[in-house]
Design a protein around this motif. Structure first.
Motif, short mmCIF file in Angstrom:
data_model
loop_
_atom_site.label_atom_id
_atom_site.label_comp_id
_atom_site.label_asym_id
_atom_site.label_seq_id
_atom_site.Cartn_x
_atom_site.Cartn_y
_atom_site.Cartn_z
N ARG A 116 1.11 -1.37 -0.06
CA ARG A 116 -0.52 0.04 0.23
C ARG A 116 0.53 1.25 -0.33
O ARG A 116 0.42 2.33 -0.58
CB ARG A 116 -0.81 0.10 1.56
N PHE A 117 2.44 0.99 0.57
CA PHE A 117 3.42 2.47 0.77
C PHE A 117 3.36 2.30 -0.83
O PHE A 117 3.62 3.13 -0.87
CB PHE A 117 3.55 2.08 1.64
N ALA A 118 3.98 0.93 -1.21
CA ALA A 118 5.08 1.22 -2.19
C ALA A 118 3.71 1.99 -3.37
O ALA A 118 4.68 2.28 -4.67
CB ALA A 118 5.74 -0.14 -2.10
N LEU B 292 4.75 5.20 -5.66
CA LEU B 292 5.51 4.81 -6.62
C LEU B 292 3.59 4.51 -8.05
O LEU B 292 4.05 3.65 -7.90
CB LEU B 292 6.36 4.04 -7.58
N PRO B 293 2.85 5.17 -7.63
CA PRO B 293 1.76 4.82 -8.36
C PRO B 293 1.66 4.40 -9.86
O PRO B 293 0.47 3.96 -9.98
CB PRO B 293 0.64 5.91 -8.02
N GLU C 128 1.73 -3.26 -9.24
CA GLU C 128 0.10 -3.51 -9.26
C GLU C 128 0.02 -4.84 -9.00
O GLU C 128 -0.34 -5.36 -8.33
CB GLU C 128 -0.25 -2.47 -10.21
N GLN C 129 0.90 -5.75 -10.45
CA GLN C 129 0.88 -7.33 -10.19
C GLN C 129 1.29 -7.95 -9.54
O GLN C 129 0.49 -9.13 -9.27
CB GLN C 129 1.23 -6.64 -11.82
N ARG D 146 -0.75 -9.60 -7.43
CA ARG D 146 -0.43 -12.16 -6.83
C ARG D 146 -0.74 -12.39 -5.58
O ARG D 146 -1.33 -12.85 -4.87
CB ARG D 146 0.40 -12.14 -7.34
N CYS D 147 -0.59 -10.99 -4.17
CA CYS D 147 -0.21 -10.97 -3.20
C CYS D 147 -1.56 -11.31 -2.28
O CYS D 147 -1.99 -12.11 -1.51
CB CYS D 147 0.82 -10.12 -2.00
#
Length: 280
Positions: free
Chosen positions: A197-199, A203-204, A210-211, A215-216
């Motif tokens: 969420r922070f990352a 780096l939006p 995002e991918q 997956r996580c």
């Protein structure tokens, strides 16, 4: 009791078999159990609780003969005394000059820990705490070299600076970043989605992040762990390791300009990311 099985072992004639599993503890800790299947002995990493470890070992018919400690925090050491009572011969290996005094085998950075033919290098990784160490073996477990890194490096994150400085943590992570790309990173917490969420905030426009988040999330929806990760994945995704990535540098420079922080070195870029996460 839910046990996460990460077993994927090749067995060849004359070669011992090892298995590694995560034993969940507290709300988001992982206690790692590396078992030597030919002998029925087990190595336990950072047992903050004894009960889930004892239950798992009894279920699998294993005996703990070694405990590895990465640092002194109670959620990594709280179960050791009880495990020593249950397994009187267990060897407790941990860092020298540590507030935790329950070790029977003190090690220093540069030492080696040998367990059933596996050799672990002891690496100093101060930052989260001053006594923090990591254990790395180039032997292939589940087909890859292995790193037990406690609370220093997480999937898309790193440990908070409770005792050490940003400069210390930067150098610690720099040393870990230089390990082989295929190294499996076994950290001690399921923090991945929170870190992501922070990352993604930092780096939006990062499509790979995002991918990875999708997956996580899919893994967690199935109550499966998101770790181990790998050094290669962390170098590509983790903003705390990407202090030389132009996208991370640009975001850090903008953040530093707003907050009056320096941004003239790789250490400054790392410190900005850490500051951003602390105030996210």
């Amino acid at each position: 009791m839910l046990i996460y099985d990460n077993r994927h072992i090749r067995r060849t004639h004359g070669v011992s078999m090892f298995s590694i599993r995560a034993i969940p503890a507290f709300s988001d800790n992982y206690i790692w159990c590396l078992s030597h299947d030919d002998s029925g002995q087990a190595l336990i990493v950072d047992p903050g609780q004894a009960e889930p470890v004892e239950a798992y070992l009894a279920e699998q018919g294993l005996t703990a003969d070694t405990i590895l400690v990465t640092h002194h925090h109670p959620d990594h050491t709280g179960g050791i005394k009880q495990l020593q009572s249950a397994f009187p011969e267990v060897r407790v290996t941990g860092p020298a000059d540590s507030p935790f005094k329950g070790t029977t085998n003190v090690v220093h950075p540069g030492d080696e820990v040998v367990w059933h033919g596996l050799t672990f290098d002891v690496i100093a990784v101060p930052g989260h705490t001053l006594d923090h160490i990591a254990y790395f073996t180039s032997s292939l477990i589940s087909g890859r070299p292995l790193l037990f890194c406690g609370d220093t490096l997480f999937a898309c994150g790193c440990g908070r600076l409770f005792e050490g400085s940003a400069e210390q943590m930067y150098h610690s992570l720099k040393n870990l970043r230089e390990l082989p790309d295929e190294t499996a990173v076994y950290c001690a917490h399921e923090y991945t989605l929170a870190n992501l969420r922070f990352a993604r905030h930092w780096l939006p426009d990062d499509e790979a992040l995002e991918q990875f988040e999708r997956r996580c999330q899919n893994l967690r929806d199935q109550d499966l762990p998101t770790i181990p990760t790998t050094i290669a994945d962390e170098k590509a995704l983790n903003p705390f390791l990407r202090w030389d990535d132009p996208a991370v540098v640009a975001a850090a420079e903008s953040y530093c300009a707003k907050h009056g922080l320096p941004a003239s070195s790789e250490r400054d870029i790392f410190a900005a990311v850490r500051h951003g996460k602390d105030h996210f």
